[in-house]
Design an enzyme around this catalytic site. Structure first.
Site, mmCIF file in Angstrom:
data_model
loop_
_atom_site.group_PDB
_atom_site.id
_atom_site.type_symbol
_atom_site.label_atom_id
_atom_site.label_comp_id
_atom_site.label_asym_id
_atom_site.label_seq_id
_atom_site.Cartn_x
_atom_site.Cartn_y
_atom_site.Cartn_z
ATOM 1 N N ASP A 14 37.971 51.052 7.947
ATOM 2 C CA ASP A 14 37.001 50.207 7.250
ATOM 3 C C ASP A 14 37.062 50.593 5.782
ATOM 4 O O ASP A 14 36.673 51.695 5.405
ATOM 5 C CB ASP A 14 35.596 50.445 7.816
ATOM 6 C CG ASP A 14 34.532 49.552 7.169
ATOM 7 O OD1 ASP A 14 34.817 48.956 6.112
ATOM 8 O OD2 ASP A 14 33.424 49.466 7.722
ATOM 9 N N TYR A 230 26.558 60.213 10.479
ATOM 10 C CA TYR A 230 26.945 58.831 10.713
ATOM 11 C C TYR A 230 27.511 58.220 9.438
ATOM 12 O O TYR A 230 26.848 58.189 8.400
ATOM 13 C CB TYR A 230 25.739 58.004 11.186
ATOM 14 C CG TYR A 230 26.084 56.545 11.383
ATOM 15 C CD1 TYR A 230 26.870 56.154 12.457
ATOM 16 C CD2 TYR A 230 25.659 55.574 10.488
ATOM 17 C CE1 TYR A 230 27.220 54.829 12.637
ATOM 18 C CE2 TYR A 230 25.999 54.252 10.664
ATOM 19 C CZ TYR A 230 26.770 53.884 11.740
ATOM 20 O OH TYR A 230 27.120 52.569 11.914
ATOM 21 N N LYS A 233 30.668 53.060 12.512
ATOM 22 C CA LYS A 233 31.139 53.196 13.882
ATOM 23 C C LYS A 233 32.655 53.283 13.890
ATOM 24 O O LYS A 233 33.324 52.967 12.914
ATOM 25 C CB LYS A 233 30.649 52.008 14.726
ATOM 26 C CG LYS A 233 30.310 52.396 16.166
ATOM 27 C CD LYS A 233 29.334 53.556 16.222
ATOM 28 C CE LYS A 233 29.203 54.100 17.643
ATOM 29 N NZ LYS A 233 28.429 55.330 17.666
#
Length: 366
Positions: A14, A230, A233
């Site tokens: 990403d 985090y 994902k």
């Protein structure tokens, strides 16, 4: 690398979302295409295809350098880095979020990008399907891979194809303890299910036919375990070989008619259905989801990627998409309650611990 073998590498990251986390700006794909074209002209690659699933850039490459090759991984890293600069120029969201280091260290594994690679001798006909998912984690492949390679109610070849009666071996990773185990099916099916039903910890990394021939390889990188927090994902990929001693194309696609629940969705903190969609519908926007999966079919011809064919661009998957929307409605009605929201142990790497720490002094003994 053994003589005559082809390596298929799928490396994704990403590098910036458009708009938010929903899709990808065309300039990033153009930039990646330009970067890989130069390497193909120089002979590093035999062939390549650049695509995206949601906000993830997917590099599909063939070459003769084997898995974990430094030059191939450096090419992918440099491609992601160049695309990140374009993303920053366009102020795209989360630019470079999967690049957890400022410098390449010889292999992109452990640096953020997801990686699935396999090396094999090309058969007379070599059909391959590359599945790419967005807004979910590597454990999402456990159920489909089990059904494809071990469930005779899904895969008729396990019953009627003599070449498949030798069964398949599953390499399962324990991503918390950093260890692996090989489990053979059908004789150890119950043992396999005992582990892979716990999708956040135990993940199928690869599948081999009983004679040792590679059949499937998945990415198993978990960003939260690498970064300690985090950062998005994992959005995994998996490569599956088909036909002639392996499951047929239709048997490989069949598990995705059931949109099973996976972890991910909004802020990586919710359960939702995995929706199989054609390429042009891989734009998760409802609550940043629900999670999507696309399937790119190729015929390999001397390392050349003939394709892709959009395998989910088929009305026979309309019912799965409708069911996924029904499940999404049901799960969303739970709001911040489990089982829509992940359990506390799954939220360990999100912002939840910060909030809990802030309120810790206010707890009193009952």
């Amino acid at each position: 690398m053994a003589k005559g073998k082809i390596t298929l590498s799928v490396i994704k990251a990403d590098v910036g979302g458009y708009v938010g986390h929903s899709s990808m700006h065309p300039r990033l794909i153009e930039q990646a295409d330009e970067k890989l074209s130069g390497s193909k002209e120089k002979g590093l690659l035999i062939d390549f295809h650049v695509t995206r699933c949601g906000d993830d850039l997917e590099l599909i490459m063939t070459h003769t350098h084997g898995v974990d090759n430094q030059e191939i991984h450096k090419l992918a890293w440099n491609t992601f880095t160049v695309c990140t600069e374009v993303a920053k120029e366009l102020k795209l969201y989360g630019a470079g979020q999967d690049l957890l280091s400022d410098a390449f260290s010889g292999n992109v594994k452990g640096m953020g990008p997801g990686v699935a690679e396999m090396e094999f001798e090309e058969r007379k006909s070599e059909p391959i399907i590359v599945f790419m998912a967005d807004k979910t984690s590597p454990g999402a492949w456990n159920l489909p891979l089990f059904r494809i390679f071990a469930d005779p109610f899904n895969t008729a070849g396990l019953v009627i194809d003599p070449t498949m009666h030798i069964g398949f071996k599953f390499e399962v990773l324990d991503v918390y303890e950093h260890r692996k185990i090989i489990i053979s099916c059908p004789e150890e099916m119950y043992e396999l299910l005992m582990f892979i039903g716990a999708m956040r910890r135990y993940m199928i990394k690869s599948v081999y036919r009983g004679d040792g021939e590679i059949a499937a390889v998945a990415s198993t990188q978990k960003l939260s375990l690498i970064a300690g927090k985090y950062v998005g994902k994992d959005d995994p990929v998996v490569i599956i070989r088909s036909q002639a001693g392996f499951p047929a194309v239709g048997e490989i696609l069949e598990p995705f008619t059931f949109p099973h629940l996976v972890e991910g969705w909004m802020r990586g903190s919710h359960h939702g259905p995995l929706m199989p969609v054609p390429f042009y519908e891989a734009n998760p926007s409802r609550f940043d989801g629900p999670p999507r999966v696309i399937a790119a079919g190729f015929q390999l011809a001397n390392g050349k990627l003939i394709g892709p064919r959009d395998m989910f661009d088929d009305p026979s998957f309309d019912e799965a998409r409708r069911k996924a929307n029904d499940i999404a409605n049901y799960m969303r009605h739970h709001g911040p309650f489990e089982p829509h929201r992940l359990g506390l142990e799954d939220l360990e790497y999100t912002t939840m611990p910060q909030l809990m720490k802030k309120l810790e002094p206010r707890w009193e003994k009952e």
